[in-house]
Design an enzyme around this catalytic site. Sequence first.
Site, PDB file in Angstrom:
ATOM      1  N   GLN A 128       0.850  -1.202   0.000  1.00 27.08           N
ATOM      2  CA  GLN A 128       0.000   0.000   0.000  1.00 27.08           C
ATOM      3  C   GLN A 128       0.880   1.244   0.000  1.00 27.08           C
ATOM      4  OE1 GLN A 128      -1.895   1.038   3.720  1.00 27.08           O
ATOM      5  NE2 GLN A 128      -3.810   1.532   2.676  1.00 27.08           N
ATOM      6  N   GLY A 129       0.806   2.036  -1.074  1.00 28.38           N
ATOM      7  CA  GLY A 129       1.585   3.269  -1.178  1.00 28.38           C
ATOM      8  C   GLY A 129       0.688   4.474  -0.979  1.00 28.38           C
ATOM      9  N   SER A 131       0.866   6.584   2.422  1.00 32.10           N
ATOM     10  CA  SER A 131       1.531   7.593   3.261  1.00 32.10           C
ATOM     11  C   SER A 131       2.769   8.173   2.594  1.00 32.10           C
ATOM     12  CB  SER A 131       1.972   6.970   4.588  1.00 32.10           C
ATOM     13  OG  SER A 131       0.892   6.359   5.227  1.00 32.10           O
ATOM     14  N   SER A 163       4.483  -1.148   3.837  1.00 31.29           N
ATOM     15  CA  SER A 163       4.685  -2.497   4.399  1.00 31.29           C
ATOM     16  C   SER A 163       4.893  -3.515   3.276  1.00 31.29           C
ATOM     17  CB  SER A 163       3.477  -2.926   5.236  1.00 31.29           C
ATOM     18  OG  SER A 163       3.236  -2.000   6.256  1.00 31.29           O
ATOM     19  N   GLU A 246      -9.788  -1.854   5.387  1.00 29.17           N
ATOM     20  CA  GLU A 246      -8.577  -1.972   6.203  1.00 29.17           C
ATOM     21  C   GLU A 246      -8.919  -1.848   7.693  1.00 29.17           C
ATOM     22  OE1 GLU A 246      -5.596   0.950   5.236  1.00 29.17           O
ATOM     23  OE2 GLU A 246      -4.027  -0.103   6.345  1.00 29.17           O
TER      24      GLU A 246
HETATM   25  C1  FAD Z   1       3.259  -0.751  11.354  1.00 36.21           C
HETATM   26  C2  FAD Z   1       2.859   0.285  10.369  1.00 36.21           C
HETATM   27  C3  FAD Z   1       2.607  -0.089   9.074  1.00 36.21           C
HETATM   28  C4  FAD Z   1       2.241   0.864   8.127  1.00 36.21           C
HETATM   29  N1  FAD Z   1       2.045   0.455   6.846  1.00 36.21           N
HETATM   30  C5  FAD Z   1       1.726   1.380   5.903  1.00 36.21           C
HETATM   31  C6  FAD Z   1       1.585   0.967   4.542  1.00 36.21           C
HETATM   32  O1  FAD Z   1       1.748  -0.201   4.199  1.00 36.21           O
HETATM   33  N2  FAD Z   1       1.285   1.898   3.624  1.00 36.21           N
HETATM   34  C7  FAD Z   1       1.097   3.205   3.960  1.00 36.21           C
HETATM   35  O2  FAD Z   1       0.793   4.006   3.078  1.00 36.21           O
HETATM   36  N3  FAD Z   1       1.253   3.639   5.241  1.00 36.21           N
HETATM   37  C8  FAD Z   1       1.561   2.743   6.212  1.00 36.21           C
HETATM   38  N4  FAD Z   1       1.732   3.154   7.519  1.00 36.21           N
HETATM   39  C9  FAD Z   1       1.668   4.589   7.827  1.00 36.21           C
HETATM   40  C10 FAD Z   1       0.476   5.019   8.672  1.00 36.21           C
HETATM   41  O3  FAD Z   1      -0.694   5.027   7.907  1.00 36.21           O
HETATM   42  C11 FAD Z   1       0.816   6.427   9.223  1.00 36.21           C
HETATM   43  O4  FAD Z   1       1.928   6.264  10.095  1.00 36.21           O
HETATM   44  C12 FAD Z   1      -0.345   7.024   9.985  1.00 36.21           C
HETATM   45  O5  FAD Z   1      -1.381   7.362   9.111  1.00 36.21           O
HETATM   46  C13 FAD Z   1       0.083   8.290  10.776  1.00 36.21           C
HETATM   47  O6  FAD Z   1       0.746   9.190   9.970  1.00 36.21           O
HETATM   48  P1  FAD Z   1       2.155   9.803  10.391  1.00 36.21           P
HETATM   49  O7  FAD Z   1       3.040   8.663  10.806  1.00 36.21           O
HETATM   50  O8  FAD Z   1       2.615  10.681   9.284  1.00 36.21           O
HETATM   51  O9  FAD Z   1       1.871  10.651  11.702  1.00 36.21           O
HETATM   52  P2  FAD Z   1       1.287  12.141  11.748  1.00 36.21           P
HETATM   53  O10 FAD Z   1       0.119  12.237  10.842  1.00 36.21           O
HETATM   54  O11 FAD Z   1       2.399  13.093  11.549  1.00 36.21           O
HETATM   55  O12 FAD Z   1       0.754  12.221  13.233  1.00 36.21           O
HETATM   56  C14 FAD Z   1       1.586  12.548  14.354  1.00 36.21           C
HETATM   57  C15 FAD Z   1       0.702  12.676  15.587  1.00 36.21           C
HETATM   58  O13 FAD Z   1      -0.230  13.779  15.417  1.00 36.21           O
HETATM   59  C16 FAD Z   1      -1.564  13.336  15.644  1.00 36.21           C
HETATM   60  N5  FAD Z   1      -2.492  14.035  14.746  1.00 36.21           N
HETATM   61  C17 FAD Z   1      -2.294  14.322  13.446  1.00 36.21           C
HETATM   62  N6  FAD Z   1      -3.380  14.944  12.927  1.00 36.21           N
HETATM   63  C18 FAD Z   1      -4.287  15.038  13.920  1.00 36.21           C
HETATM   64  C19 FAD Z   1      -5.616  15.579  14.009  1.00 36.21           C
HETATM   65  N7  FAD Z   1      -6.244  16.110  12.946  1.00 36.21           N
HETATM   66  N8  FAD Z   1      -6.271  15.481  15.204  1.00 36.21           N
HETATM   67  C20 FAD Z   1      -5.662  14.921  16.302  1.00 36.21           C
HETATM   68  N9  FAD Z   1      -4.402  14.427  16.276  1.00 36.21           N
HETATM   69  C21 FAD Z   1      -3.728  14.468  15.102  1.00 36.21           C
HETATM   70  C22 FAD Z   1      -1.540  11.854  15.295  1.00 36.21           C
HETATM   71  O14 FAD Z   1      -2.596  11.154  15.920  1.00 36.21           O
HETATM   72  C23 FAD Z   1      -0.172  11.433  15.832  1.00 36.21           C
HETATM   73  O15 FAD Z   1      -0.241  11.182  17.211  1.00 36.21           O
HETATM   74  C24 FAD Z   1       2.107   2.238   8.484  1.00 36.21           C
HETATM   75  C25 FAD Z   1       2.357   2.609   9.816  1.00 36.21           C
HETATM   76  C26 FAD Z   1       2.721   1.662  10.743  1.00 36.21           C
HETATM   77  C27 FAD Z   1       3.000   2.092  12.156  1.00 36.21           C
END
Ligand code: FAD
Length: 382
Positions: A128-129, A131, A163, A246
């Site tokens: 899944q691409g 993020s 992932s 998902e």
């Molecule tokens: C094990 C794992 C597997 C993953 N696999 C994939 C994958 O295969 N493909 C893919 O595309 N992505 C994948 N991801 C990415 C995942 O979808 C993102 O990490 C997730 O959406 C959070 O985005 P971020 O890490 O950029 O954090 P950020 O969005 O930067 O968030 C940082 C913090 O701010 C808080 N926050 C942000 N916006 C708000 C708001 N509006 N209100 C309240 N709080 C807020 C969040 O809750 C968090 O605590 C994976 C992540 C993990 C941990």
Amino acid sequence: MDLRYTDAEQQFRAEMRSWLESALPALPPKPAMDDWLGRRAYDTHWQRMLFDAGYAGINWPKEFGGRGASPTEQLIFLEESERAHAPYVGVNFVGLLHAGPTLIAEASPEQQQQHLPGILKGDEVWCQGFSEPGAGSDLAALRTRAVRDGDDYVISGQKIWTSHAEVADWCELLVRTDTDVPKHRGITWLILPMDAPGIDVRPLRTIYGTAEFSEMFIDEVRVPVANRVGAENDGWRIAMVTFSFERGTAFVGEMLQTYELLDGLVETAKQSGAWSDAGIRRELGHLAADLDALSALIRRNVSQAARTGVPGVGGSVFKLHYSEMRHRLGDLAMRLVDRGGLSFRDKQVVGMVHALSLTIAAGTSQIQRNIVGERILGLPKG
Ligand SMILES: Cc1cc2nc3c(=O)[nH]c(=O)nc-3n(C[C@H](O)[C@H](O)[C@H](O)COP(=O)(O)OP(=O)(O)OC[C@H]3O[C@@H](n4cnc5c(N)ncnc54)[C@H](O)[C@@H]3O)c2cc1C
């Protein structure tokens, strides 16, 4: 909801149980955690065995090659898999649990024919691409750009946390196709072949030492327009369909591991003497009750998905409560395994670290709370 099993369902359980008894001993030994090619081979081999026995895509409609099982049969499938310690979907996670179901709901017949049989047989592994470094919770801010050039899109940008990208054949990719409209309206959902020239996958090492996800750099990669799912700029709506699968049903299989972890923890408490502490027994009891409540919630969500074809926002309630329950389970595990907590060989420790990722992956707890507040409780937007 009627929780009793019909004769046909009991029959399904008996058949499944006897198939698992004969099939599982034929499985090769499990590969090491960081042997991703070995893990791909193991997981896809199991998928093929399920396919040959008629259990692949248990909840996929029959016309798309699935078993078309009822929600109850789907749960029986999971219960029996758990009981027999059968493998979980592993690297087939994206294909089987959300890319495939999205293709069923949204793709053209040609795209469905090209990909769905391969996903069911374990011939196609997907990643899944979605993020990007600047687009996680605020996914619609994504900047990976796709520009139309004749019959192709030319794509450049960067994805992150992809992932299983290292072992995937295909990627469900979100790209920006229009920069002049509000951000949600300029996104397109594409099928990206992972062997296309210009893709550079760089594994990210996690705290366990394995690289389960990667950064993915995309440099002028050409993808045929025929690989677009739905209309150009309609990708946000399609991504919501992907998310509904998902968050809605994809975590269901995780529950199997959680029951095992909880049983293991009860054993650890008994062996270490902690069982004599009424407070510990109470905590374990609360966790067991939570798991049972989550199982009931799954039944509700799965029945709803069966009625509508697409899971509803109830998946967010499940994901939120489940992932936070896993944190509590992990905290208790670390107290009970004591110095064993220093070792990544302990299943409970691996479970605890994995729990940390559950409140982030597929949308953080804060985002799930926003969804529950706005879309279920009807609260004003924050
Ligand atoms: C094990 C794992 C597997 C993953 N696999 C994939 C994958 O295969 N493909 C893919 O595309 N992505 C994948 N991801 C990415 C995942 O979808 C993102 O990490 C997730 O959406 C959070 O985005 P971020 O890490 O950029 O954090 P950020 O969005 O930067 O968030 C940082 C913090 O701010 C808080 N926050 C942000 N916006 C708000 C708001 N509006 N209100 C309240 N709080 C807020 C969040 O809750 C968090 O605590 C994976 C992540 C993990 C941990």
